[in-house]
Scaffold this motif. Structure first.
Motif, PDB file in Angstrom:
ATOM      1  N   LEU A   1     -63.058  14.611 -57.503  1.00 61.59           N
ATOM      2  CA  LEU A   1     -61.722  14.759 -57.669  1.00 61.59           C
ATOM      3  C   LEU A   1     -61.510  16.395 -57.245  1.00 61.59           C
ATOM      4  N   GLY A   2     -62.397  17.187 -57.298  1.00 58.62           N
ATOM      5  CA  GLY A   2     -62.271  18.339 -55.958  1.00 58.62           C
ATOM      6  C   GLY A   2     -62.308  18.215 -55.146  1.00 58.62           C
ATOM      7  N   GLU A   3     -63.101  16.994 -54.102  1.00 61.41           N
ATOM      8  CA  GLU A   3     -63.186  16.710 -52.500  1.00 61.41           C
ATOM      9  C   GLU A   3     -61.578  16.600 -51.976  1.00 61.41           C
ATOM     10  N   SER A   4     -61.184  15.116 -53.649  1.00 60.53           N
ATOM     11  CA  SER A   4     -59.384  14.811 -53.136  1.00 60.53           C
ATOM     12  C   SER A   4     -58.680  15.774 -52.687  1.00 60.53           C
ATOM     13  N   GLY A   5     -58.865  16.145 -53.509  1.00 61.05           N
ATOM     14  CA  GLY A   5     -57.617  18.139 -53.735  1.00 61.05           C
ATOM     15  C   GLY A   5     -58.222  18.536 -52.538  1.00 61.05           C
ATOM     16  N   PHE A   6     -59.248  18.331 -51.843  1.00 61.83           N
ATOM     17  CA  PHE A   6     -59.198  19.641 -50.900  1.00 61.83           C
ATOM     18  C   PHE A   6     -58.878  19.035 -49.205  1.00 61.83           C
ATOM     19  N   ARG A   7     -58.629  17.246 -49.774  1.00 63.84           N
ATOM     20  CA  ARG A   7     -58.703  16.476 -48.494  1.00 63.84           C
ATOM     21  C   ARG A   7     -57.155  16.517 -48.538  1.00 63.84           C
ATOM     22  N   TYR A   8     -55.859  16.623 -49.384  1.00 67.80           N
ATOM     23  CA  TYR A   8     -54.735  16.749 -49.693  1.00 67.80           C
ATOM     24  C   TYR A   8     -54.786  18.113 -49.026  1.00 67.80           C
ATOM     25  N   ARG A   9     -55.141  19.366 -49.114  1.00 68.01           N
ATOM     26  CA  ARG A   9     -54.915  20.400 -48.630  1.00 68.01           C
ATOM     27  C   ARG A   9     -54.884  20.403 -47.357  1.00 68.01           C
TER      28      ARG A   9
ATOM     29  N   PRO B   1     -45.820  14.650 -67.201  1.00 68.56           N
ATOM     30  CA  PRO B   1     -46.745  13.500 -67.517  1.00 68.56           C
ATOM     31  C   PRO B   1     -45.414  13.348 -66.192  1.00 68.56           C
ATOM     32  N   GLU B   2     -44.105  13.291 -66.023  1.00 68.08           N
ATOM     33  CA  GLU B   2     -43.643  12.918 -65.438  1.00 68.08           C
ATOM     34  C   GLU B   2     -43.217  14.012 -64.028  1.00 68.08           C
ATOM     35  N   GLY B   3     -43.507  15.059 -64.511  1.00 70.47           N
ATOM     36  CA  GLY B   3     -42.208  15.911 -63.866  1.00 70.47           C
ATOM     37  C   GLY B   3     -43.489  16.569 -62.142  1.00 70.47           C
ATOM     38  N   LEU B   4     -42.966  17.753 -61.769  1.00 74.42           N
ATOM     39  CA  LEU B   4     -43.431  18.298 -60.341  1.00 74.42           C
ATOM     40  C   LEU B   4     -44.913  17.951 -59.709  1.00 74.42           C
ATOM     41  N   THR B   5     -45.244  18.845 -60.468  1.00 70.73           N
ATOM     42  CA  THR B   5     -46.859  19.171 -60.888  1.00 70.73           C
ATOM     43  C   THR B   5     -47.650  17.794 -60.987  1.00 70.73           C
ATOM     44  N   ALA B   6     -47.318  17.045 -62.008  1.00 77.94           N
ATOM     45  CA  ALA B   6     -47.864  16.688 -62.007  1.00 77.94           C
ATOM     46  C   ALA B   6     -48.080  15.465 -61.249  1.00 77.94           C
ATOM     47  N   SER B   7     -47.218  14.823 -60.759  1.00 75.77           N
ATOM     48  CA  SER B   7     -46.446  14.315 -58.825  1.00 75.77           C
ATOM     49  C   SER B   7     -47.535  14.478 -57.667  1.00 75.77           C
ATOM     50  N   GLU B   8     -47.609  16.105 -58.452  1.00 78.67           N
ATOM     51  CA  GLU B   8     -48.263  16.148 -56.495  1.00 78.67           C
ATOM     52  C   GLU B   8     -49.925  16.555 -57.237  1.00 78.67           C
ATOM     53  N   ILE B   9     -50.343  16.660 -58.054  1.00 83.57           N
ATOM     54  CA  ILE B   9     -51.195  16.474 -58.788  1.00 83.57           C
ATOM     55  C   ILE B   9     -52.269  14.685 -58.886  1.00 83.57           C
ATOM     56  N   GLU B  10     -51.166  13.835 -58.823  1.00 83.28           N
ATOM     57  CA  GLU B  10     -52.009  12.738 -59.154  1.00 83.28           C
ATOM     58  C   GLU B  10     -51.705  12.518 -57.315  1.00 83.28           C
ATOM     59  N   ALA B  11     -50.483  12.694 -56.636  1.00 84.19           N
ATOM     60  CA  ALA B  11     -50.050  12.333 -54.862  1.00 84.19           C
ATOM     61  C   ALA B  11     -51.471  13.023 -54.043  1.00 84.19           C
ATOM     62  N   ALA B  12     -52.481  13.632 -54.551  1.00 88.41           N
ATOM     63  CA  ALA B  12     -53.353  15.067 -53.966  1.00 88.41           C
ATOM     64  C   ALA B  12     -55.161  13.728 -55.232  1.00 88.41           C
ATOM     65  N   GLY B  13     -54.703  13.382 -55.838  1.00 87.59           N
ATOM     66  CA  GLY B  13     -55.863  12.454 -57.269  1.00 87.59           C
ATOM     67  C   GLY B  13     -57.207  13.497 -56.858  1.00 87.59           C
ATOM     68  N   GLY B  14     -56.161  14.739 -57.184  1.00 86.09           N
ATOM     69  CA  GLY B  14     -57.199  16.247 -57.526  1.00 86.09           C
ATOM     70  C   GLY B  14     -57.174  16.856 -58.709  1.00 86.09           C
ATOM     71  N   GLY B  15     -57.093  15.406 -59.846  1.00 85.77           N
ATOM     72  CA  GLY B  15     -57.427  16.874 -61.668  1.00 85.77           C
ATOM     73  C   GLY B  15     -57.013  14.973 -62.287  1.00 85.77           C
ATOM     74  N   ARG B  16     -56.478  15.516 -63.602  1.00 87.03           N
ATOM     75  CA  ARG B  16     -55.917  14.917 -64.935  1.00 87.03           C
ATOM     76  C   ARG B  16     -55.017  15.813 -65.167  1.00 87.03           C
TER      77      ARG B  16
END
Length: 411
Positions: free
Chosen positions: A375-383, A333-348
Motif C-alpha cells: 500500500l505504501g509503495e502504491s501511494g508513493f507511485r501515485y505521488r 466512504p463516498e467522499g473525496l478523501t476516500a476516493s483519493e486514497i482508493e485512486a492511489a491504492g494507498g490504504g484502507r
C-alpha cells in the motif's frame, strides 16, 4: 505577465494551505513571471502570531518573491464569529494595501470573506485586473458538513461564495468534484473552471533512521504506531482517535495513536485523553523532523468528522503518499478523501466516527507488513505519477495566461 498572489497563509507556516501558496508563488518566479504576494503574519495552526512577527505592515523577499505581510486579528479561539472577524479584518487590510498594477490577481480561498472583500476592490477599483480564485475548501459545504451553521447562516455563506466565485475571471479547484459542485450548485460557468491538483510539496524523503526516530519519540518496536499529522480542528473530528486509543487501552492491544501538530481543538483533546496511555501528542516539527516521523510510523491516518465528505481534500495526503507508508482514512466512504486514497491504492477506508473499526484496521496493517509495504509503495507511485509539482504549476501558469488573453480579447 505580472501576478499578485493574495492569501491568508504563507511560509514559514508548514501545514495546511501555506506550502502550496508559497510554492506556487516561487514557481511563478522561476518561470520568469513577475510575482508578489500579500499575506498575513504566520499564525497557523497555533492561532498565535509566531515570535518575531506582528508589525502592522512589513515587507520581505522569500525565494525571490516580494512578500508583504499585513497584521490582522488572530483569535485564540478561531470558532464561529471569531473566525469571521479574523477573515474580515484581513479583508479590510487588503482594501487599503498597495497592490501595484498586476495583470492577474490570484486569491486563495480559504479565506472566503477576505477574498470577497478583495474581489470588491478588484471589480470596483480603477485598475481592474484579471482575477482567479484558487479554491482549496468549499465553505458552503463545510458549514453544513461540520454542523457549524444552518438556515440563515448557511444561506448567507452560500450567497457570499457564489457571488465571489461568479465575479472571478477564472476559478482553479483542486479536484474534479469541486468543479462539478461549483458549476452545478453555485452556478459558476464550467468554462471558467480549471482543475489543478494539489501537489506533493515535500521532496522525496531522504533515508530515515527509523530506529533512531522511533527512539526519539519513545515509540516501542512492538507497538503499531498510527500517526495523524497536521491541524487539530473541528473538521478532523479527532475525538474519534482518542476513543480508539481508549479502546486499545481497555483491550490491552499493542497500538499507539499519535496526534502530531497543533490546532484549535488540541487542548480539549489532550484533556479528553489525559488518562489514556496509548495516546501521545507531539508538537509541530520542521520539514526534516516531519518527514522522519511519517517514515518511522507504521500507519498514517486521515480522520474526518462524520458528515464531512465533499468540502475539502486533506492536504496531508500528499505528504503521506510521499512517505510511502500505508494510510487509513476514517471518513465517509463516498467522499473525496476516500476516493483519493482508493485512486492511489494507498490504504484502507473505515467509517468516520467508528473507533473500533479504526483500531481494527490499524491492527490489521500492523500485523501484515507485506500488505503495508504494498500500500505504501502504491501511494508513493501515485505521488510520483499524478501529484508532481512541476506539472501542476505549469498547468496553473498556462491557465492564467489563457485568462489574460481571453479577457484582453473581450475588452
Amino acid at each position: 505577465m505580472k501576478v499578485l498572489v493574495i492569501g491568508l497563509n504563507y511560509a514559514p507556516e508548514t501545514t495546511g494551505i501555506s506550502p502550496y501558496t508559497s510554492a506556487f508563488a516561487r514557481g511563478l518566479a522561476h518561470r520568469d513571471v513577475k510575482v508578489s504576494a500579500l499575506t498575513a503574519h504566520p499564525h497557523y495552526p497555533e492561532w498565535k502570531i509566531h515570535d518575531g512577527y506582528g508589525r502592522w505592515t512589513v515587507s520581505d523577499i522569500i525565494d525571490g518573491v516580494p512578500v508583504t505581510r499585513l497584521r490582522h486579528y488572530v483569535p485564540a479561539n478561531p470558532g464561529g464569529v471569531n473566525r469571521l472577524v479574523s477573515e474580515l479584518s484581513f479583508g479590510f487590510r487588503l482594501l487599503f494595501a498597495r497592490w501595484g498594477r498586476p495583470d492577474v490577481v490570484v486569491m486563495v480561498s480559504p479565506a472566503l470573506f477576505s477574498t470577497a472583500i478583495a474581489m470588491l476592490r478588484a471589480r470596483l477599483g480603477f485598475n481592474r485586473p484579471v482575477v482567479n480564485v484558487w479554491v482549496q475548501d468549499i465553505y458552503s459545504l463545510g458549514i453544513t458538513e461540520t454542523g457549524m451553521g444552518n438556515g440563515p447562516v448557511a444561506k448567507l455563506i452560500t450567497w457570499v461564495e457564489k457571488t465571489t466565485l461568479k465575479a472571478a475571471s477564472g476559478v482553479v479547484v483542486i479536484h474534479d468534484r469541486f468543479g462539478e459542485h461549483l458549476s452545478r450548485r453555485l452556478g459558476v460557468d464550467p468554462a471558467r473552471i480549471e482543475v489543478v491538483r494539489n501537489w506533493t510539496h515535500l521532496d522525496a524523503a531522504a533515508p530515515t533512521d527509523v530506529a533512531a526516530t522511533r527512539a526519539h519519540h519513545r515509540w516501542p518496536d512492538d507497538e503499531t504506531v498510527v500517526l495523524h499529522a497536521g491541524n487539530m480542528g473541528v473538521k478532523q473530528g479527532l475525538e474519534n482517535v482518542v476513543h480508539a486509543a481508549r479502546l486499545a487501552d481497555e483491550q490491552n492491544l499493542p497500538v499507539r495513536f499519535v496526534l502530531m501538530g497543533n490546532g484549535s481543538q488540541r487542548d480539549e483533546l489532550q484533556a479528553m485523553g489525559s488518562a489514556i496511555t496509548r495516546l501521545q501528542f507531539i508538537g509541530s516539527l520542521d520539514d526534516a523532523g516531519f518527514q522522519a516521523a511519517l517514515a518511522a510510523a507504521d500507519v498514517l491516518l486521515v480522520n474526518e468528522k462524520p458528515g464531512v465528505s465533499e468540502m475539502a481534500v486533506p492536504s496531508k495526503l500528499t505528504s503521506y503518499f510521499n512517505a510511502a507508508r500505508p494510510v487509513i482514512g476514517a471518513t465517509d466512504p463516498e467522499g473525496l478523501t476516500a476516493s483519493e486514497i482508493e485512486a492511489a491504492g494507498g490504504g484502507r477506508i473505515v467509517l468516520a466516527g467508528d473507533p473500533q473499526a479504526l483500531l481494527d484496521a490499524a491492527l490489521a496493517l500492523g500485523s501484515d507488513p507485506d500488505l503495508a509495504r504494498t500500500l505504501g509503495e502504491s501511494g508513493f507511485r501515485y505521488r510520483t505519477d499524478v501529484l508532481g509539482e512541476t506539472a501542476a504549476i505549469d498547468k496553473f501558469t498556462s491557465w492564467l495566461r489563457r485568462l489574460v488573453t481571453r479577457t484582453s480579447t473581450r475588452r
